[in-house]
Design an enzyme around this catalytic site. Sequence first.
Site, PDB file in Angstrom:
ATOM      1  CG  PHE A  66      -1.803  -1.245   1.290  1.00 48.74           C
ATOM      2  CD1 PHE A  66      -2.694  -1.571   0.271  1.00 48.74           C
ATOM      3  CD2 PHE A  66      -1.694  -2.100   2.372  1.00 48.74           C
ATOM      4  CE1 PHE A  66      -3.457  -2.730   0.343  1.00 48.74           C
ATOM      5  CE2 PHE A  66      -2.451  -3.257   2.447  1.00 48.74           C
ATOM      6  CZ  PHE A  66      -3.334  -3.568   1.432  1.00 48.74           C
ATOM      7  N   GLY A 106       0.029  -8.734  -3.783  1.00 44.77           N
ATOM      8  CA  GLY A 106      -1.319  -9.201  -3.468  1.00 44.77           C
ATOM      9  C   GLY A 106      -2.314  -8.766  -4.530  1.00 44.77           C
ATOM     10  N   GLY A 137      -5.742  -0.321  -9.274  1.00 45.16           N
ATOM     11  CA  GLY A 137      -5.410  -0.694  -7.889  1.00 45.16           C
ATOM     12  C   GLY A 137      -5.701   0.388  -6.877  1.00 45.16           C
ATOM     13  CD  GLU A 138      -2.360   3.974  -6.010  1.00 42.12           C
ATOM     14  OE1 GLU A 138      -1.403   3.632  -5.313  1.00 42.12           O
ATOM     15  OE2 GLU A 138      -2.370   5.032  -6.668  1.00 42.12           O
TER      16      GLU A 138
END
Lengths: 739, 316
Positions: A249, A476, A698-699
Amino acid sequence: MKFDTPAGQNPIDQLKVVGKPTDRIDGKYKTTGTAPYAYERHDVAANQAYGYVLGAGIAKGRVRRIDTAAAKRAPGVLAIVTTLEHPRMERGMMNAAYLFGGDEVQHYHQAIAVVVAETFEQARAAAFLVKVDYAPTAGKFDLAAEAKGAKPVPGDSGEGSGGNGEERVGDFEGAFAQAPVRFDETYSTADESHAMMEPHATIAAWEGDKVTLWTSNQMIAWGHSSLAKILGVPKENVRLDSPYVGGGFGGKLFVRADAVMAALGAKAAGRPVKVALTRPLVMNNTTHRPATIQRVRIGATKDGTITAIAHESTSGNLPDGDPETAVSQTKLLYAGANRLTAMKLAHLDLPEGNAMRAPGEAPGLMVLEVAMDEMAEKLGIDPVEFRIRNDTQVDPQDPQRPFSHRDLVGCLKLGAEKFGWAKRNAKPGQVRDGQWLVGHGMAAAFRNNMVMKSGARVRLAADGTVTVETDMTDIGTGSYTIIAQTAAEMMGVPLDKVVVRLGDSSFPVSSGSGGQFGGNSSTAGVYAACVKLREAVAQRLGINSADAVFADGQVRAGNRAVPLGQAASGGEVSAEDTIEFGDISKKQQQSTFGAHFVEVGVDAYTGETRVRRMLAVCAAGRILNPKSARSQVIGGMTMGTGAALMEELAVDTKRGFFANHDLAGYEVPVHADIPHQEVIFLDEVDPMSSPMKAKGVGELGICGVGAAVANAVYNATGIRVRDYPITLDKLLDRMPEAA
Amino acid sequence: MKSFTYERPSSPAEAAAAVARTPNAKFIAGGTNLLDLMKLQIETPTHLVDVNGLNLDKVEATPEGGLRIGALVRNTDLAADARVRKDYGVLSRALLAGASGQLRNKATTAGNLLQRTRCPYFYDTAQPCNKRQPGSGCSALDGVSRSLAVIGSSEACIATHPGDMAVAMRVLNATVETVDAKGAERKIAIADFHRLPGDRPEVDTTLKPDELITAVTLPKPVAGTHIYRKVRDRASYAYALVSVAAILGKDGGGHVAFGGVAHKPWRVEAAEADLPRGAKVVTDKVFAGAKPTEDNAYKLKLAERTLAAALNQARA
């Protein structure tokens, strides 16, 4: 391969493998415990010892003396390295805080020693025997107090979003003053921890003057060059290996103390040493998303056309740190002729603030999209309609520059329809379900699409197996799977004929994982290498590569069909290439878009907020794997719910640290907090982004969702909380009588 | 974690004797709190006396019509016990509101009573904390205190008892049974079991150092709606900001204790006669003399509103 013109038709467009909701190919290893994370690499080096990192017990000052006599005598202790025995070490890429060495303490839990012992328990027990004498000095720990003196500064998150300290278009002040409807509010967002499951961990082993680090890192090439610099050894003497990362992250974009202390401990002990940071050190030793204070002003005509928009953000950081780039999205999301964005930075002596999932946009949209909700209400316009009315197809700061592809309106309309937005009661505090006050909120999602140079090597074996090697990481996210899908599509083989090897610094340099650039960029790099491999295969088989069709494990040309592996019968065929992006991403603005819709219940008595329903509609180019993409989006929605409702590193403004530094005190959403989540991807491609025609996802999921939750809380209660997280104590005083 | 020695005695009195004769010894049952604290060197026993094998894991009816809960009965088993679910719903609900399934499988009745505070400064060994290191000072008083005590606290300590089970036991008028090293047995009313911090916050309870809890007894059941309402920032696995354990009749009359507000489960029996008059009149009395910090003053309003929720539930 240089990518500087829009992608035309290519083998990826077949979509035989790419675009399918394939299960992740590493799933079986993860679920059977055979995907070893850094700390579990028991087999990579014999005779591993354990290092325990001691963090400073003061926030600012000097270490006067460290007494290790008792610790050295403790059972099993092999070596102790203290910060006073070591000159201050160079910093790696994007490090604001120094990681080790010297007597200066810049922040709480800065690493001041590593104790190495035969067992973890021995190392930890001995660390408690190290006596440290400090000379503390006063520090600055309170953002609200320091914000007044903050100055505008340029900044970059290291993941692309950034800009100048102040950017202007037209005459904001004049237009705002003349606007028939004006809105001006100030908000705050909290410091947040990445709280990834796997803490920062590294095993280091020296062989002579060469060191190998089995670590957990998102950006292998950055880490590789940073560690060479920090450790003062030539780059060719450093190897990093990080095939599995248990969440990052943004917390593992850069080298942190685990790697440095493992390397120093291993050198001192003359043995391989493994180090994992404890959870308190993850929170106070590493990085976090900095808190912000943000002011938004919007001026509009009565029909809801924005004429003036300003977004200013103030955050704090250590002296060499960057500001949180919370105003980035406001430059691009809505139209408006007169604009102002500004980032100010205050000096704080808290641990280093740095990138966390969607740095800039995540906290920025938590504010902008509440302001838009408030303004819509002020205008008496539905908030979905207000956003549609102010959509723009060009960069508002540079109208000659179009978006490569922008369908925010499509996301808003489809989301409203699927969610049943029309049935929402726009008047707050009206809907009750038993003990629950029910509310609905929405927000736009926006995150830039960045492209990064990315390389890969692809090897074909005689049995038809295709092996991909790249230093790309899978944090992940599903990198293994989409890379395998890309290679399978390109080489015309089934997925099970593809082997993917990631995360080793001896592999070709990739984009790495960050800024939602990894999925599109790394697969584009694999695409480039596969194009080369196809040419090499055709050449070996004596086929004109333009005529070759790669399908069903065969290479076909005219009437001829040859098993793919035959090309390698005389020896492996290998090809390596790197995709490099020209200025195509500068000529047109590449971004990803979405719309979040949320239903919450707020307990009429206690003010506890629980999310009941969530929907995200996303427009992010081609979706390479709808299953792993959905996982990314729902993960972002969950994280954004945490930011909206509970996540806050609680600053002790007197002692200068985050006091709730474990996962019992720093609460993130658990299963009971998250209802069924729905994600819809618009069916689109963006040929400007890469040969994959994909963009980042992803964000995108975390962007805007917190504001949608906040807007739903307002709709449920009629109470506007402008200070995140929206915990019950901020609602209670204004809650109506419950009974 | 410091090295320690370990033994498994064969009777409760022997266990108490083992702790009495060994300096710096502690009992261990489920270990769900003690082992964490040992890893952080907040607790540093050099000898552990394991009481798991002492046959204290039964729930039995008492001649008075109540229940006797063995000290080693696991939280999961106690919450699921048919008699507890039928007659002491507040206890079952409180247990299930606490921790996680895995922890409840391991945690015991006695150990739950003895869990230590979750004050962040208690957990950070670099910071002053009178409970952890007597005389070092209280960091929470001017620090991060949102979760901490609003009443019964002292200048030395504003920690809370973090548990749920004890709050239910307080409203049920439970009795803690103990045995000491000499084999002497004692009964301690739950009201007297947990201490207020005063100037000795390092002492959580009125147990003597060598005294072992053998059981908790509940008097015969009290009729009414059994309610345990735990208020928290997330829906599961969080300590209570405020909790209400109540047994209430249709008219609102009954009994109530509060959790998350003090160094012990907080109950003021004298205020209970006012329950039919609504929450505010009760909480005004229960929290008279409260000394919240700026960060946790909301708990007073929250306690009132949570009690109102319980009263509403009972009347429904």
